[in-house]
Design a protein around this motif. Structure first.
Motif, PDB file in Angstrom:
ATOM      1  N   ALA A  73      43.101 -43.808   4.766  1.00 57.43           N
ATOM      2  CA  ALA A  73      41.884 -44.574   5.017  1.00 57.43           C
ATOM      3  C   ALA A  73      41.056 -44.652   3.749  1.00 57.43           C
ATOM      4  O   ALA A  73      40.883 -43.661   3.038  1.00 57.43           O
ATOM      5  N   ALA A  74      40.562 -45.866   3.467  1.00 55.91           N
ATOM      6  CA  ALA A  74      39.701 -46.109   2.308  1.00 55.91           C
ATOM      7  C   ALA A  74      38.605 -47.074   2.764  1.00 55.91           C
ATOM      8  O   ALA A  74      38.794 -48.288   2.727  1.00 55.91           O
ATOM      9  N   GLY A  75      37.511 -46.520   3.262  1.00 52.74           N
ATOM     10  CA  GLY A  75      36.456 -47.372   3.816  1.00 52.74           C
ATOM     11  C   GLY A  75      36.962 -48.017   5.090  1.00 52.74           C
ATOM     12  O   GLY A  75      37.472 -47.344   5.977  1.00 52.74           O
ATOM     13  N   ALA A  76      36.878 -49.334   5.161  1.00 57.65           N
ATOM     14  CA  ALA A  76      37.307 -50.077   6.356  1.00 57.65           C
ATOM     15  C   ALA A  76      38.788 -50.454   6.309  1.00 57.65           C
ATOM     16  O   ALA A  76      39.266 -51.159   7.185  1.00 57.65           O
ATOM     17  N   GLU A  77      39.506 -49.999   5.286  1.00 55.36           N
ATOM     18  CA  GLU A  77      40.902 -50.390   5.084  1.00 55.36           C
ATOM     19  C   GLU A  77      41.802 -49.158   5.011  1.00 55.36           C
ATOM     20  O   GLU A  77      41.333 -48.043   4.888  1.00 55.36           O
ATOM     21  N   TRP A  78      43.096 -49.426   5.065  1.00 53.84           N
ATOM     22  CA  TRP A  78      44.120 -48.420   4.808  1.00 53.84           C
ATOM     23  C   TRP A  78      44.879 -48.866   3.568  1.00 53.84           C
ATOM     24  O   TRP A  78      45.297 -50.015   3.485  1.00 53.84           O
ATOM     25  N   LYS A  79      45.053 -47.976   2.591  1.00 53.11           N
ATOM     26  CA  LYS A  79      45.733 -48.328   1.348  1.00 53.11           C
ATOM     27  C   LYS A  79      46.988 -47.493   1.174  1.00 53.11           C
ATOM     28  O   LYS A  79      46.979 -46.291   1.430  1.00 53.11           O
ATOM     29  N   GLY A  80      48.059 -48.152   0.727  1.00 45.90           N
ATOM     30  CA  GLY A  80      49.338 -47.492   0.501  1.00 45.90           C
ATOM     31  C   GLY A  80      50.293 -48.448  -0.173  1.00 45.90           C
ATOM     32  O   GLY A  80      49.885 -49.296  -0.973  1.00 45.90           O
ATOM     33  N   SER A  81      51.578 -48.370   0.181  1.00 50.45           N
ATOM     34  CA  SER A  81      52.616 -49.224  -0.403  1.00 50.45           C
ATOM     35  C   SER A  81      53.441 -49.868   0.695  1.00 50.45           C
ATOM     36  O   SER A  81      53.662 -49.269   1.746  1.00 50.45           O
ATOM     37  N   ILE A  82      53.921 -51.085   0.408  1.00 48.84           N
ATOM     38  CA  ILE A  82      54.790 -51.795   1.338  1.00 48.84           C
ATOM     39  C   ILE A  82      56.065 -52.200   0.604  1.00 48.84           C
ATOM     40  O   ILE A  82      56.013 -52.646  -0.544  1.00 48.84           O
ATOM     41  N   TYR A  83      57.192 -51.998   1.265  1.00 46.71           N
ATOM     42  CA  TYR A  83      58.491 -52.383   0.721  1.00 46.71           C
ATOM     43  C   TYR A  83      58.965 -53.634   1.454  1.00 46.71           C
ATOM     44  O   TYR A  83      58.945 -53.678   2.681  1.00 46.71           O
ATOM     45  N   ASP A  84      59.368 -54.638   0.701  1.00 45.73           N
ATOM     46  CA  ASP A  84      59.881 -55.877   1.274  1.00 45.73           C
ATOM     47  C   ASP A  84      61.404 -55.880   1.124  1.00 45.73           C
ATOM     48  O   ASP A  84      61.920 -56.120   0.028  1.00 45.73           O
ATOM     49  N   PRO A  85      62.149 -55.613   2.211  1.00 45.74           N
ATOM     50  CA  PRO A  85      63.606 -55.563   2.086  1.00 45.74           C
ATOM     51  C   PRO A  85      64.231 -56.919   1.777  1.00 45.74           C
ATOM     52  O   PRO A  85      65.353 -56.972   1.276  1.00 45.74           O
ATOM     53  N   GLU A  86      63.536 -58.023   2.042  1.00 47.21           N
ATOM     54  CA  GLU A  86      64.086 -59.343   1.723  1.00 47.21           C
ATOM     55  C   GLU A  86      64.101 -59.587   0.213  1.00 47.21           C
ATOM     56  O   GLU A  86      64.917 -60.347  -0.283  1.00 47.21           O
ATOM     57  N   ARG A  87      63.194 -58.941  -0.512  1.00 49.23           N
ATOM     58  CA  ARG A  87      63.124 -59.100  -1.971  1.00 49.23           C
ATOM     59  C   ARG A  87      63.539 -57.830  -2.722  1.00 49.23           C
ATOM     60  O   ARG A  87      63.726 -57.859  -3.924  1.00 49.23           O
ATOM     61  N   GLY A  88      63.599 -56.710  -1.992  1.00 51.51           N
ATOM     62  CA  GLY A  88      63.948 -55.444  -2.633  1.00 51.51           C
ATOM     63  C   GLY A  88      62.849 -54.930  -3.542  1.00 51.51           C
ATOM     64  O   GLY A  88      63.117 -54.256  -4.523  1.00 51.51           O
ATOM     65  N   LYS A  89      61.597 -55.233  -3.210  1.00 50.65           N
ATOM     66  CA  LYS A  89      60.468 -54.847  -4.057  1.00 50.65           C
ATOM     67  C   LYS A  89      59.416 -54.097  -3.252  1.00 50.65           C
ATOM     68  O   LYS A  89      59.243 -54.322  -2.064  1.00 50.65           O
ATOM     69  N   THR A  90      58.701 -53.215  -3.955  1.00 48.19           N
ATOM     70  CA  THR A  90      57.607 -52.456  -3.366  1.00 48.19           C
ATOM     71  C   THR A  90      56.302 -52.927  -3.997  1.00 48.19           C
ATOM     72  O   THR A  90      56.232 -53.139  -5.206  1.00 48.19           O
TER      73      THR A  90
END
Length: 122
Positions: A73-90
């Protein structure tokens, strides 16, 4: 100006376009999300992480694949990382609940971001 706490984002979500069902839950001190089910498989397309830049990980099944990691949690948001398996990128990512109950999912490279709206699974 009062700061707002991040609305809960745990639960089951249908990704934009209805491609997959993602389950977000606690993972230790952070939140993570995995693909619980592929809802619209593409005929003839492998159901493995074939676009992963690490050749050793390309045989991992898409179902069960962790795509959201390290969300706090960071204020009103949640911050982290997302992995896109269609592109193979984080990407750097921000999650935020919308007033209508949907989830705004943003993936960013530097200052450039793209957003999707995920719907709660019923």
């Amino acid at each position: 100006m009062a700061s707002h706490a991040a609305e809960p984002v745990t639960g089951r979500w249908v990704t934009e376009g209805g491609k997959a069902l993602v389950e977000i839950a606690p993972c230790g001190k952070t939140l993570c999300g995995k693909i619980a089910r592929v809802l619209r498989p593409v005929p003839g397309k492998p159901q493995n992480d074939v676009n992963n830049p690490d050749a050793r990980l390309r045989n991992r099944p898409i179902v069960g694949l962790s795509i959201l990691t390290g969300f706090t949690a960071a204020g009103a948001e949640w911050k982290g990382s997302i992995y896109d398996p269609e592109r193979g990128k984080t990407y750097r990512s921000v999650l935020q609940r919308n007033a209508d109950g949907t989830l705004n999912v943003k993936g960013c490279i530097a200052v450039f971001c793209q957003s999707q709206t995920w719907k709660p699974a019923r």
